[in-house]
Structures are given as C-alpha cells and as structure tokens.
Scaffold this motif. Sequence first.
Motif: not given
Length: 463
Positions: A91-93, A119-121, A299-301, A321-322
């Motif tokens: 996790t990149v959190v 950008a946020a995913f 994936i979205s951005a 999971h971002t």
Amino acid sequence: MDWKSLAGYTNKSIEKSCAVIEKDEKNIPGAVAIKYFPMAIERAEGSLVWDADGNRYIDFLTSAAVYNAGHCHPSVVEAVRDQVGKLQNYTVVYFYNDRQVRLAELLASTTPGDFPKKAAFGFSGSDGVDAAIRAARSYTGRKKILSFKESYHGMTTASLSVTGIISEEVKRSVCLDPNVIFAEYPDPYRNSWGIDGYADPEALTKAAMDPIRELLEKNHGDVAAVLIEPAQGDGGMIFPPEDFMRQLREMTAREGIVFIDEEVQTGMGRSGKWWAIQHFGIDPDLIVSAKALGGGMPISAVVGRADILDAVPVPLLAYTHTGHSVNCASAEAMLKVVRDEKLAEEAEKKGKLLADWFKDKAVRYPFIGDIRQKGLLMGVEIVSDKGSKTPDKSMALKISWAAWERGLILITFGKSGNVLRIAPPLNIPEDLLQEALEILNASLEDAASGRVSDDILPYLKGW
Ligand SMILES: Cc1ncc(COP(=O)(O)O)c(C=O)c1O
C-alpha cells in the motif's frame, strides 16, 4: 432469460455458453448486466475474441472501449508478468513506490495544460469521477456539480448522482447526492430546441449556453465543478459544437468553477488525439481517465492541476490499493504503446475509412440517420426515417444480432438505444478491418431485408 430458446435462431453452437449463463443467473445479481448475446467469453488476442464454444469474433466493442491496443498486447502482458512476480503491491498509503510516481509523471506529460500537475489513482471510471468531484468541492468550498442530461459517469454513489442517462425514478430509489444540476448537452443531430446543429453550430451553442448561464446565476457561488464528457459516449457518441466547449471553459475560468473533463471512454488515443478535449483546443483543470488507461487492468486516474488535487483533505483519496503496482505497470506499458505505436494516428486513419464506408452505405440504407466520428470514437444512429429522425432501436439490435451471428461483436448504445457502437482496437490490422466491413455489409442487408426475426428482440436488452 431463456437463452436456450434462442438456439433455433442461430446457426452457432452456443451450448457451452448457455451452461455458463445458467449458472450466472443463479449466482450473479441481474443489476450487474445489460446483456446482448448468449456468449461467454473464453479468450482474446489482438482484435479477436473466442467464446466458450470456440466461435471466433472480430471485436468492435473492445470490452467497452478498454482495449485500445488490442487484447493481450505483448508489451502490456510482459509488464504485468514482470511486476506480479516481483511485487504485487504494497500500500502506497503508508509507504512509497516508484510505480505510481512514474505513471503519474508519464500520464501528466500526455495531458494538455502548462501548469504543475499531479495524479490520483483508483480502479474504475466511477471512482475516478468521485475523486474529481471530491477535489473540486475541497478546492472551491462549494458543493454543487453541473452535469449533463444523458451523460454516463458511473455507478458509485457520487458518479451515479451526476449521471444523466439513468432515470430519476431509478436513481431516487438508492438515495443519491442532491447537489447536482443538469443541463442539456448540445446534440447537433437531435435536441429540444429543434436546431440543426451541423448546419448552425452557433445557434446550437447559444441555445445550450443560455440555460447554463441561468443555472449558474441561480446557483451563484455554489457551483464547484462543471463535469462534462468531450463526446457523450453512452449517450450515443455525441460531439458538441467546438465553440460550445470553448465558451463553457471560459465561463468556468471566469466563475472559479473547476472544469472536469471526463475522458473515461474517450481518452488514450481513441479520438485521434491523446485526449478528446484536445479537439477543442482547451485546457481542462482535471481529466478523469480509466478504461483504456490500464491496458486491461483496473485503474483510474484523475490528472490535472496540482493545487486542486492538493486541496483534498488527508486521507480522502487513500484506498488500500490506490496506485496498485501491477495496475500501474500495466498502465505505464499501455501509455508507451499508445505513444510509440502512434495509436492516435491509427485511430484517425481507420476512423475516416469507417466513416466514409458508412456514408456510402447511407445512400443505400435509409435507416442510417447520422454518422458521428472522431478517430475511432464512433456511433452510427439508426432511425426509422431520415426526415423525422425517429430512433429505431429494433433495427439497430437486428443489425447487431446479424453481426454477432456472422462473427463480429457490435452492440448498440445511446439515449434511445439505437446507435451502433463502433469501437475496435486502434491497431486493428487492415485484413481484419476489411473482414469486419464485409460482415457489417452482410448484416445491414440481413436486417434490411427482414432476414432477422423479430422474435430475438425480447432477448437483447440493450441500452
Ligand atoms: C464516460 C464514462 N464515464 C464513467 C464510466 C464508468 O466507468 P467504470 O464502469 O469503469 O466505473 C463509464 C463506463 O462506461 C463511461 O463510459
């Protein structure tokens, strides 16, 4: 839905697909689906798809505008394999990971606007729209969102709230965000003002902008964002007049409203440019991308102005999971394929060929009412007669059915469900494109000459 009784209407073998369908109906809720054909997909490669019974199809849908580079593109598959064997995700959190950083950097380099970007995913177009709304509200301190009738933005609570194509009655049943106002999207072919927007785009622009100005005046100081698709996809691939988008952009800039360019369906080269908004020569504040971005991985951005994205309070963009490593690796490979294989140029070339082909067919078939196209963003509207422009959903479904029978995946969409959705991979090889056109030709003739039975219609739900 008794698909088995359709067996008499098709020459295909569909037994294995029907066995899957039977179990699907027992285990999966109906609200997941708007099904078209009795077909369970088994595998895919490039522009081809095979069903569980081994039937082969050319793909003119690409899983709803996902596979711009075709199925299982070798560079994308290799990137996924490589990443999944090394690190699925952490996790990149809580910690850092260069996968999402690299993707953000590369993605920002493709988008218009000369300003600091971030950008946020997420995972789907729907949550990308949510995130953009969250950013606009945080940045402006306002709550209302101006969206458009017949728009499609997704199925999470926020994105469904701003979706115009689902009836108010259905939406009310699940308690949505009330802070949304809807304006009419300027459809040059058919609009409530009775204007021929192809002949007179200025009149259409004025007719559409006047009520938007009124709405903004009425909600003065309370509108956080204008959320717009640069071509209304599920609305039937509608392209607004260029000046409308420019005027709308100017107005948002003047009023301090965030301009959210919703490119979940239209982006990643499909329109003949990286982003469809580039056809209008304007720089949006935020772009929402998903679908094709992931090259097949979810994936979205939201990419755009750093100051807007930085306004979101911690931790309101944090999903476990971002920026997922495998999805980011896949998206990075996909962006490089679009760039290095010049897929936007491919789309431009092939889209023109297809539009010319349909224009030629429109001379023979009076039910071809309108052909709308930029690159391989394309919709062909089927009508019962050209004068009244009455939508003919049945004819559109019959053409799709005949195409499916002959080995071409082609479905319908649009506010009246009567538009043929033309969305092949941007790199579809010449020979398969020609084969698809031969199938299309025969399918138009099947439907026109009454060779497709009305009995199939109740089975094909369609949009
Ligand atoms: C324009 C547009 N926005 C948003 C979405 C929602 O994306 P997803 O289904 O990935 O959540 C879609 C999906 O079809 C779409 O076409």
